[in-house]
Design a protein around this motif. Structure first.
Motif, mmCIF file in Angstrom:
data_model
loop_
_atom_site.group_PDB
_atom_site.id
_atom_site.type_symbol
_atom_site.label_atom_id
_atom_site.label_comp_id
_atom_site.label_asym_id
_atom_site.label_seq_id
_atom_site.Cartn_x
_atom_site.Cartn_y
_atom_site.Cartn_z
ATOM 1 N N GLU A 22 0.832 -1.213 0.000
ATOM 2 C CA GLU A 22 0.000 0.000 0.000
ATOM 3 C C GLU A 22 0.862 1.257 0.000
ATOM 4 O O GLU A 22 0.563 2.223 -0.703
ATOM 5 N N ILE A 23 1.921 1.245 0.789
ATOM 6 C CA ILE A 23 2.819 2.402 0.868
ATOM 7 C C ILE A 23 3.520 2.613 -0.472
ATOM 8 O O ILE A 23 3.646 3.744 -0.946
ATOM 9 N N VAL A 24 3.974 1.535 -1.088
ATOM 10 C CA VAL A 24 4.622 1.638 -2.397
ATOM 11 C C VAL A 24 3.644 2.215 -3.413
ATOM 12 O O VAL A 24 3.983 3.124 -4.173
ATOM 13 N N LYS A 25 2.424 1.721 -3.427
ATOM 14 C CA LYS A 25 1.414 2.204 -4.371
ATOM 15 C C LYS A 25 1.148 3.698 -4.168
ATOM 16 O O LYS A 25 1.123 4.469 -5.130
ATOM 17 N N LYS A 26 0.977 4.114 -2.908
ATOM 18 C CA LYS A 26 0.708 5.524 -2.606
ATOM 19 C C LYS A 26 1.876 6.431 -2.974
ATOM 20 O O LYS A 26 1.684 7.609 -3.251
ATOM 21 N N SER A 27 3.093 5.884 -2.981
ATOM 22 C CA SER A 27 4.272 6.700 -3.300
ATOM 23 C C SER A 27 4.266 7.149 -4.756
ATOM 24 O O SER A 27 4.872 8.160 -5.094
ATOM 25 N N GLY A 28 3.623 6.366 -5.619
ATOM 26 C CA GLY A 28 3.617 6.698 -7.038
ATOM 27 C C GLY A 28 4.910 6.346 -7.757
ATOM 28 O O GLY A 28 5.040 6.581 -8.955
ATOM 29 N N ILE A 29 5.873 5.787 -7.055
ATOM 30 C CA ILE A 29 7.157 5.421 -7.653
ATOM 31 C C ILE A 29 6.969 4.167 -8.503
ATOM 32 O O ILE A 29 6.423 3.164 -8.042
ATOM 33 N N LYS A 30 7.415 4.222 -9.739
ATOM 34 C CA LYS A 30 7.263 3.092 -10.660
ATOM 35 C C LYS A 30 8.481 2.175 -10.665
ATOM 36 O O LYS A 30 8.355 0.966 -10.829
ATOM 37 N N GLU A 31 9.662 2.759 -10.521
ATOM 38 C CA GLU A 31 10.909 1.984 -10.527
ATOM 39 C C GLU A 31 11.781 2.488 -9.381
ATOM 40 O O GLU A 31 11.944 3.695 -9.219
ATOM 41 N N GLY A 32 12.315 1.567 -8.594
ATOM 42 C CA GLY A 32 13.174 1.988 -7.495
ATOM 43 C C GLY A 32 13.386 0.878 -6.490
ATOM 44 O O GLY A 32 13.375 -0.312 -6.831
ATOM 45 N N ILE A 105 13.831 -4.317 -1.254
ATOM 46 C CA ILE A 105 13.141 -5.026 -2.328
ATOM 47 C C ILE A 105 13.018 -4.085 -3.529
ATOM 48 O O ILE A 105 12.624 -2.928 -3.363
ATOM 49 N N PRO A 106 13.316 -4.568 -4.735
ATOM 50 C CA PRO A 106 13.127 -3.731 -5.923
ATOM 51 C C PRO A 106 11.650 -3.399 -6.139
ATOM 52 O O PRO A 106 10.766 -4.193 -5.801
ATOM 53 N N ILE A 107 11.420 -2.229 -6.727
ATOM 54 C CA ILE A 107 10.085 -1.834 -7.169
ATOM 55 C C ILE A 107 10.129 -1.816 -8.695
ATOM 56 O O ILE A 107 11.000 -1.167 -9.287
ATOM 57 N N LYS A 108 9.208 -2.552 -9.315
ATOM 58 C CA LYS A 108 9.120 -2.577 -10.786
ATOM 59 C C LYS A 108 7.671 -2.355 -11.179
ATOM 60 O O LYS A 108 6.773 -2.983 -10.623
ATOM 61 N N SER A 109 7.455 -1.454 -12.101
ATOM 62 C CA SER A 109 6.101 -1.119 -12.581
ATOM 63 C C SER A 109 5.175 -0.751 -11.431
ATOM 64 O O SER A 109 4.000 -1.118 -11.414
ATOM 65 N N GLY A 110 5.727 -0.082 -10.413
ATOM 66 C CA GLY A 110 4.926 0.402 -9.291
ATOM 67 C C GLY A 110 4.581 -0.632 -8.244
ATOM 68 O O GLY A 110 3.785 -0.355 -7.345
ATOM 69 N N LYS A 111 5.194 -1.833 -8.336
ATOM 70 C CA LYS A 111 4.890 -2.901 -7.383
ATOM 71 C C LYS A 111 6.173 -3.512 -6.833
ATOM 72 O O LYS A 111 7.216 -3.494 -7.493
ATOM 73 N N LEU A 112 6.067 -4.082 -5.645
ATOM 74 C CA LEU A 112 7.193 -4.808 -5.084
ATOM 75 C C LEU A 112 7.521 -5.989 -5.989
ATOM 76 O O LEU A 112 6.628 -6.730 -6.405
ATOM 77 N N ASP A 113 8.781 -6.166 -6.302
ATOM 78 C CA ASP A 113 9.210 -7.249 -7.186
ATOM 79 C C ASP A 113 9.585 -8.479 -6.356
ATOM 80 O O ASP A 113 10.728 -8.934 -6.360
ATOM 81 N N LEU A 114 8.589 -9.002 -5.647
ATOM 82 C CA LEU A 114 8.782 -10.199 -4.831
ATOM 83 C C LEU A 114 8.605 -11.446 -5.680
ATOM 84 O O LEU A 114 7.851 -11.437 -6.660
ATOM 85 N N GLY A 115 9.252 -12.522 -5.286
ATOM 86 C CA GLY A 115 9.056 -13.803 -5.947
ATOM 87 C C GLY A 115 7.670 -14.351 -5.641
ATOM 88 O O GLY A 115 6.970 -13.883 -4.732
ATOM 89 N N THR A 116 7.288 -15.379 -6.367
ATOM 90 C CA THR A 116 5.947 -15.947 -6.279
ATOM 91 C C THR A 116 5.513 -16.237 -4.847
ATOM 92 O O THR A 116 4.392 -15.914 -4.458
ATOM 93 N N TRP A 117 6.363 -16.830 -4.055
ATOM 94 C CA TRP A 117 5.975 -17.248 -2.702
ATOM 95 C C TRP A 117 6.530 -16.335 -1.620
ATOM 96 O O TRP A 117 6.376 -16.641 -0.438
ATOM 97 N N GLN A 118 7.156 -15.250 -1.987
ATOM 98 C CA GLN A 118 7.793 -14.389 -0.987
ATOM 99 C C GLN A 118 6.812 -13.424 -0.341
ATOM 100 O O GLN A 118 5.970 -12.820 -1.012
ATOM 101 N N SER A 119 6.958 -13.287 0.970
ATOM 102 C CA SER A 119 6.210 -12.313 1.765
ATOM 103 C C SER A 119 7.191 -11.575 2.659
ATOM 104 O O SER A 119 8.253 -12.099 3.007
ATOM 105 N N ILE A 120 6.814 -10.367 3.056
ATOM 106 C CA ILE A 120 7.611 -9.580 4.001
ATOM 107 C C ILE A 120 7.024 -9.862 5.384
ATOM 108 O O ILE A 120 5.822 -9.676 5.614
#
Length: 140
Positions: A22-32, A105-120
């Motif tokens: 949610e925080i990543v989405k609200k930031s508006g950052i697409k790559e980072g 964690i990388p951010i790609k296309s505005g989302k966390l770039d987590l692996g399929t089964w990864q959680s924080i």
């Protein structure tokens, strides 16, 4: 940005992925990059699968690795310069030290770039407490 997580048990693993997303989405950052940092010495941040039986295994693993019933010098409160009501929490410090207080964690296309089964996951080792988690978003 800061998250406050209220933990309920002495030791528990809490999935905070949705809150961070949610925080990543609200930031508006697409790559980072997104850094998640626990501001504590008896809690940690880990990335793993949030599956109930694995969570149980992780909790058992830490208890076997760092048993709560061992004698720890840190827990000799009367020999330390600290308040008499200080918690006896040496195992919590040791467990948190092994995992570490932050993950990036990388951010790609505005989302966390987590692996399929990864959680924080927030790893609480000295609860119940209120835990402050600092989320830093870095634009690429």
């Amino acid at each position: 940005m800061q998250l406050t997580i209220n933990t309920e048990k002495k030791q528990e693993l809490i999935n905070i992925t949705n809150k961070v997303e949610e925080i990543v989405k609200k930031s508006g950052i697409k790559e980072g990059l997104c850094q998640i940092y626990a501001q504590h010495t008896t809690a940690a941040i880990l990335i793993n699968e949030n599956e109930e039986r694995l969570i149980g295994d992780i909790n058992c693993f830490f208890e076997e690795l760092i048993p709560s019933n061992n004698h720890y010098k840190h827990d000799d409160i009367e020999k330390r310069n600290c308040p008499p009501n200080e918690r006896k929490n040496a195992p919590a410090h040791l467990k948190a030290m092994l995992i570490g207080s932050s993950k990036t964690i990388p951010i790609k296309s505005g989302k966390l770039d987590l692996g399929t089964w990864q959680s924080i996951i927030l790893a609480e080792f000295d609860g119940p407490r209120n835990r402050n988690i600092i989320i830093t978003i870095i634009k690429q």
